[in-house]
Design a protein around this motif. Sequence first.
Motif, PDB file in Angstrom:
ATOM      1  N   SER A 180      -1.425  24.873   8.354  1.00  0.00           N
ATOM      2  CA  SER A 180      -1.654  23.589   9.055  1.00  0.00           C
ATOM      3  C   SER A 180      -3.109  23.356   9.431  1.00  0.00           C
ATOM      4  CB  SER A 180      -0.779  23.507  10.319  1.00  0.00           C
ATOM      5  OG  SER A 180       0.580  23.697  10.009  1.00  0.00           O
ATOM      6  N   CYS A 181      -4.042  23.979   8.711  1.00  0.00           N
ATOM      7  CA  CYS A 181      -5.458  23.828   9.061  1.00  0.00           C
ATOM      8  C   CYS A 181      -5.980  22.428   8.779  1.00  0.00           C
ATOM      9  CB  CYS A 181      -6.306  24.861   8.325  1.00  0.00           C
ATOM     10  SG  CYS A 181      -6.352  24.634   6.524  1.00  0.00           S
ATOM     11  N   GLY A 182      -5.352  21.711   7.828  1.00  0.00           N
ATOM     12  CA  GLY A 182      -5.755  20.347   7.539  1.00  0.00           C
ATOM     13  C   GLY A 182      -6.916  20.206   6.579  1.00  0.00           C
ATOM     14  N   ALA A 183      -7.350  21.308   5.964  1.00  0.00           N
ATOM     15  CA  ALA A 183      -8.468  21.215   5.021  1.00  0.00           C
ATOM     16  C   ALA A 183      -8.151  20.258   3.880  1.00  0.00           C
ATOM     17  CB  ALA A 183      -8.798  22.602   4.473  1.00  0.00           C
ATOM     18  N   CYS A 184      -6.912  20.273   3.405  1.00  0.00           N
ATOM     19  CA  CYS A 184      -6.506  19.374   2.326  1.00  0.00           C
ATOM     20  C   CYS A 184      -6.517  17.926   2.786  1.00  0.00           C
ATOM     21  CB  CYS A 184      -5.130  19.768   1.804  1.00  0.00           C
ATOM     22  SG  CYS A 184      -3.825  19.779   3.065  1.00  0.00           S
ATOM     23  N   VAL A 185      -6.166  17.705   4.047  1.00  0.00           N
ATOM     24  CA  VAL A 185      -6.156  16.350   4.605  1.00  0.00           C
ATOM     25  C   VAL A 185      -7.556  15.752   4.562  1.00  0.00           C
ATOM     26  CG1 VAL A 185      -5.735  14.965   6.677  1.00  0.00           C
ATOM     27  CG2 VAL A 185      -4.202  16.864   6.113  1.00  0.00           C
ATOM     28  N   TYR A 186      -8.528  16.537   4.984  1.00  0.00           N
ATOM     29  CA  TYR A 186      -9.904  16.047   5.050  1.00  0.00           C
ATOM     30  C   TYR A 186     -10.515  15.871   3.665  1.00  0.00           C
ATOM     31  CZ  TYR A 186     -14.864  15.765   6.175  1.00  0.00           C
ATOM     32  OH  TYR A 186     -16.171  15.360   6.256  1.00  0.00           O
ATOM     33  N   GLN A 187     -10.146  16.729   2.715  1.00  0.00           N
ATOM     34  CA  GLN A 187     -10.799  16.718   1.413  1.00  0.00           C
ATOM     35  C   GLN A 187     -10.154  15.786   0.391  1.00  0.00           C
ATOM     36  OE1 GLN A 187     -13.642  17.931   0.605  1.00  0.00           O
ATOM     37  NE2 GLN A 187     -14.037  19.073   2.476  1.00  0.00           N
ATOM     38  N   CYS A 188      -8.914  15.357   0.588  1.00  0.00           N
ATOM     39  CA  CYS A 188      -8.280  14.483  -0.397  1.00  0.00           C
ATOM     40  C   CYS A 188      -9.015  13.145  -0.467  1.00  0.00           C
ATOM     41  CB  CYS A 188      -6.811  14.240  -0.059  1.00  0.00           C
ATOM     42  SG  CYS A 188      -6.003  13.094  -1.211  1.00  0.00           S
ATOM     43  N   PRO A 189      -9.594  12.788  -1.607  1.00  0.00           N
ATOM     44  CA  PRO A 189     -10.401  11.565  -1.706  1.00  0.00           C
ATOM     45  C   PRO A 189      -9.579  10.284  -1.624  1.00  0.00           C
ATOM     46  CG  PRO A 189     -10.855  13.093  -3.534  1.00  0.00           C
ATOM     47  CD  PRO A 189      -9.599  13.553  -2.879  1.00  0.00           C
ATOM     48  N   PHE A 190      -8.259  10.393  -1.786  1.00  0.00           N
ATOM     49  CA  PHE A 190      -7.409   9.212  -1.746  1.00  0.00           C
ATOM     50  C   PHE A 190      -6.563   9.148  -0.475  1.00  0.00           C
ATOM     51  CE2 PHE A 190      -8.463   9.442  -6.199  1.00  0.00           C
ATOM     52  CZ  PHE A 190      -8.620   8.113  -6.559  1.00  0.00           C
ATOM     53  N   GLY A 191      -6.731  10.099   0.408  1.00  0.00           N
ATOM     54  CA  GLY A 191      -5.949  10.082   1.640  1.00  0.00           C
ATOM     55  C   GLY A 191      -4.470  10.244   1.394  1.00  0.00           C
ATOM     56  N   ALA A 192      -4.119  10.964   0.315  1.00  0.00           N
ATOM     57  CA  ALA A 192      -2.713  11.134  -0.036  1.00  0.00           C
ATOM     58  C   ALA A 192      -2.040  12.243   0.764  1.00  0.00           C
ATOM     59  CB  ALA A 192      -2.583  11.435  -1.536  1.00  0.00           C
ATOM     60  N   ILE A 193      -2.815  12.966   1.536  1.00  0.00           N
ATOM     61  CA  ILE A 193      -2.269  14.024   2.397  1.00  0.00           C
ATOM     62  C   ILE A 193      -2.680  13.715   3.830  1.00  0.00           C
ATOM     63  CG2 ILE A 193      -2.086  16.506   2.785  1.00  0.00           C
ATOM     64  CD1 ILE A 193      -3.080  16.974  -0.028  1.00  0.00           C
ATOM     65  N   MET A 194      -1.705  13.689   4.739  1.00  0.00           N
ATOM     66  CA  MET A 194      -1.973  13.336   6.133  1.00  0.00           C
ATOM     67  C   MET A 194      -1.265  14.293   7.080  1.00  0.00           C
ATOM     68  SD  MET A 194      -1.708   9.159   6.232  1.00  0.00           S
ATOM     69  CE  MET A 194      -1.864   9.177   8.036  1.00  0.00           C
ATOM     70  N   PHE A 321      -3.090  17.689  24.861  1.00  0.00           N
ATOM     71  CA  PHE A 321      -4.312  18.337  24.382  1.00  0.00           C
ATOM     72  C   PHE A 321      -5.017  17.407  23.408  1.00  0.00           C
ATOM     73  CE2 PHE A 321      -6.496  20.889  21.110  1.00  0.00           C
ATOM     74  CZ  PHE A 321      -7.424  21.544  21.908  1.00  0.00           C
ATOM     75  N   ILE A 322      -6.324  17.263  23.565  1.00  0.00           N
ATOM     76  CA  ILE A 322      -7.133  16.419  22.683  1.00  0.00           C
ATOM     77  C   ILE A 322      -8.208  17.290  22.039  1.00  0.00           C
ATOM     78  CG2 ILE A 322      -8.615  14.388  22.527  1.00  0.00           C
ATOM     79  CD1 ILE A 322      -7.296  13.372  25.117  1.00  0.00           C
ATOM     80  N   GLY A 323      -8.187  17.381  20.723  1.00  0.00           N
ATOM     81  CA  GLY A 323      -9.137  18.258  20.060  1.00  0.00           C
ATOM     82  C   GLY A 323      -9.305  17.939  18.586  1.00  0.00           C
ATOM     83  N   PRO A 324      -9.918  18.861  17.856  1.00  0.00           N
ATOM     84  CA  PRO A 324     -10.249  18.622  16.447  1.00  0.00           C
ATOM     85  C   PRO A 324      -9.231  19.183  15.474  1.00  0.00           C
ATOM     86  CG  PRO A 324     -11.331  20.612  17.183  1.00  0.00           C
ATOM     87  CD  PRO A 324     -10.512  20.120  18.356  1.00  0.00           C
ATOM     88  N   CYS A 325      -8.122  19.735  15.991  1.00  0.00           N
ATOM     89  CA  CYS A 325      -7.303  20.660  15.222  1.00  0.00           C
ATOM     90  C   CYS A 325      -5.919  20.121  14.884  1.00  0.00           C
ATOM     91  CB  CYS A 325      -7.173  21.966  16.020  1.00  0.00           C
ATOM     92  SG  CYS A 325      -6.247  23.261  15.203  1.00  0.00           S
ATOM     93  N   THR A 326      -5.595  20.083  13.593  1.00  0.00           N
ATOM     94  CA  THR A 326      -4.240  19.719  13.183  1.00  0.00           C
ATOM     95  C   THR A 326      -3.267  20.869  13.421  1.00  0.00           C
ATOM     96  OG1 THR A 326      -4.758  20.370  10.908  1.00  0.00           O
ATOM     97  CG2 THR A 326      -5.021  18.052  11.465  1.00  0.00           C
ATOM     98  N   ALA A 327      -3.762  22.100  13.348  1.00  0.00           N
ATOM     99  CA  ALA A 327      -2.886  23.264  13.544  1.00  0.00           C
ATOM    100  C   ALA A 327      -2.357  23.344  14.973  1.00  0.00           C
ATOM    101  CB  ALA A 327      -3.635  24.556  13.195  1.00  0.00           C
ATOM    102  N   LYS A 328      -3.044  22.714  15.914  1.00  0.00           N
ATOM    103  CA  LYS A 328      -2.539  22.688  17.292  1.00  0.00           C
ATOM    104  C   LYS A 328      -1.206  21.955  17.379  1.00  0.00           C
ATOM    105  CE  LYS A 328      -5.690  24.898  19.693  1.00  0.00           C
ATOM    106  NZ  LYS A 328      -5.345  26.170  20.369  1.00  0.00           N
ATOM    107  N   LYS A 329      -1.004  20.986  16.465  1.00  0.00           N
ATOM    108  CA  LYS A 329       0.262  20.261  16.446  1.00  0.00           C
ATOM    109  C   LYS A 329       1.407  21.183  16.048  1.00  0.00           C
ATOM    110  CE  LYS A 329      -1.932  15.833  15.316  1.00  0.00           C
ATOM    111  NZ  LYS A 329      -1.994  14.689  14.388  1.00  0.00           N
ATOM    112  N   ALA A 330       1.092  22.193  15.261  1.00  0.00           N
ATOM    113  CA  ALA A 330       2.098  23.193  14.903  1.00  0.00           C
ATOM    114  C   ALA A 330       2.255  24.219  16.020  1.00  0.00           C
ATOM    115  CB  ALA A 330       1.708  23.894  13.603  1.00  0.00           C
ATOM    116  N   GLU A 331       1.145  24.562  16.668  1.00  0.00           N
ATOM    117  CA  GLU A 331       1.197  25.560  17.738  1.00  0.00           C
ATOM    118  C   GLU A 331       2.102  25.117  18.880  1.00  0.00           C
ATOM    119  OE1 GLU A 331      -1.706  27.838  21.003  1.00  0.00           O
ATOM    120  OE2 GLU A 331      -2.587  26.450  19.538  1.00  0.00           O
ATOM    121  N   VAL A 332       2.059  23.837  19.227  1.00  0.00           N
ATOM    122  CA  VAL A 332       2.834  23.376  20.386  1.00  0.00           C
ATOM    123  C   VAL A 332       4.336  23.355  20.102  1.00  0.00           C
ATOM    124  CG1 VAL A 332       0.943  22.019  21.318  1.00  0.00           C
ATOM    125  CG2 VAL A 332       2.576  20.924  19.783  1.00  0.00           C
TER     126      VAL A 332
END
Length: 476
Positions: A180-194, A321-332
């Motif tokens: 759940s790090c979200g690296a794919c979310v940020y790098q997908c040029p078409f925004g096909a992963i969210m 919690f407000i932060g930079p991390c998509t993995a936090k959504k999995a942590e909670v």
Amino acid sequence: MAKIRKFDTKVQYLKYKVLREVARLAWKDQLLEHVMDIPKTIVPGKEPTMRCCVYKERAILAERVKIAMGGNSDIPGIIEVIDIACDECPAAGYEVTDSCRGCLAHRCEDVCKRGAISFDHNHVAHIDKSKCVECGQCAKVCPYFAIANRKRPCQAACKIKAIKINEENAAAIDYDKCISCGACVYQCPFGAIMDKSYILNVVDMIKKSNAGKDYKVYAVVAPSISSQFTYAKLGQVITGIKDLGFHTVIEAALGADMVSLSESKELAEKGFLTSSCCPAFVQFVKSQFPQLADKVSHNLSPMATIAKYIKETTPNAKIVFIGPCTAKKAEVQLEHVKPYIDAVLTFEELQALFDSKDIEISELEEGYLDNASYFGRIFARSGGLSDAVAEAMKEQNIEFDLKPVPCNGIEECKVALLKASKNVLNGNFIEGMACVGGCIGGAGCLTHGEKNKAQVDIYGKEALEKSIQDAVSILT
């Protein structure tokens, strides 16, 4: 209407617009009535702006709206693929390029154990994808470097190989591997992963609190917030959060101070430890190096640590919690964290919330945020946790030969864990950060870059509490 903000990419801006419109309707209790109008609001004309036709564009936007409203509950992970949007990348894997000279040596054929290489009447090589296992041996032996590995951006971004290509030629996520790090979310040029958004949960909590419900909503902000919202001052951001309806704003860095004091003791007692602050790193250890799972610190993350304190000392508190991390959504969603955090927002989502209520934070008066020490605040960047543990040992007079191994990104984490599993690591404390740069490189950041590290250090030096113990003392 709030001004257009500068994001790293247009994909981020598109994602933001969807989140903003979803939140705008939710504040007004008009979401169910007008949710189908959001795609037309974003693409109002008859001409497409990004895709082949306006109808496909709106169909994709409709899928984005669903994820902005919480996504598919049947999908176990935080990250989702929009199949209809994932159709522009070429087939991934090894391919023979125009550089193939049709040589007579045929080294590529000889080295392929699967019989995947064949030749046409011009002796030009071809790869049978049904037989190829992507070993790459053909590319290594080609004298013309004519065989290229065309990885898709999402696959290249995912360093743990959790992304495959399905039969429909779309990306597919292996949730047993995904951290759940979200690296794919940020790098997908078409925004096909969210990443799934829980922005509606936050709007609902705030509305009910302001309507007289017997609870107050606390915002716990990650220290990496100091490197975001560059068009305004940090104090204005804090005021803006309160103007959204939050009761108050607390630094997650104070939880980091608490963790560093406790983690330094645990390390000295056990002799070897890995950090537990980054949920993506912790999940990586458990899934890829289960033999080291007992070496992960038993401390909660800074987010959960300070939230636990607030919940135990403040009746009926709700915490976001407000932060930079998509993995936090999995942590909670973990059983041992779930009681303390009620929702997670990324900085992208916070920007959408501001603009959904037309809050122009650059025009607000400056609030203040002063709960933590310098060392708690620098948790936001790679190496900061190691520095904090060293300081905590010094302040507590703990005699221990600390040999930290700060890991900047999941690839460095993998190397350190592999060495540790074989007892050849030259260190006794692994600081694991899944994102390059640390939290300042998180997928949910508005901006990414080396300048963010300098900004975090400046923010740390502005702390009034100069020692970790001084910061934590306000809690007792």
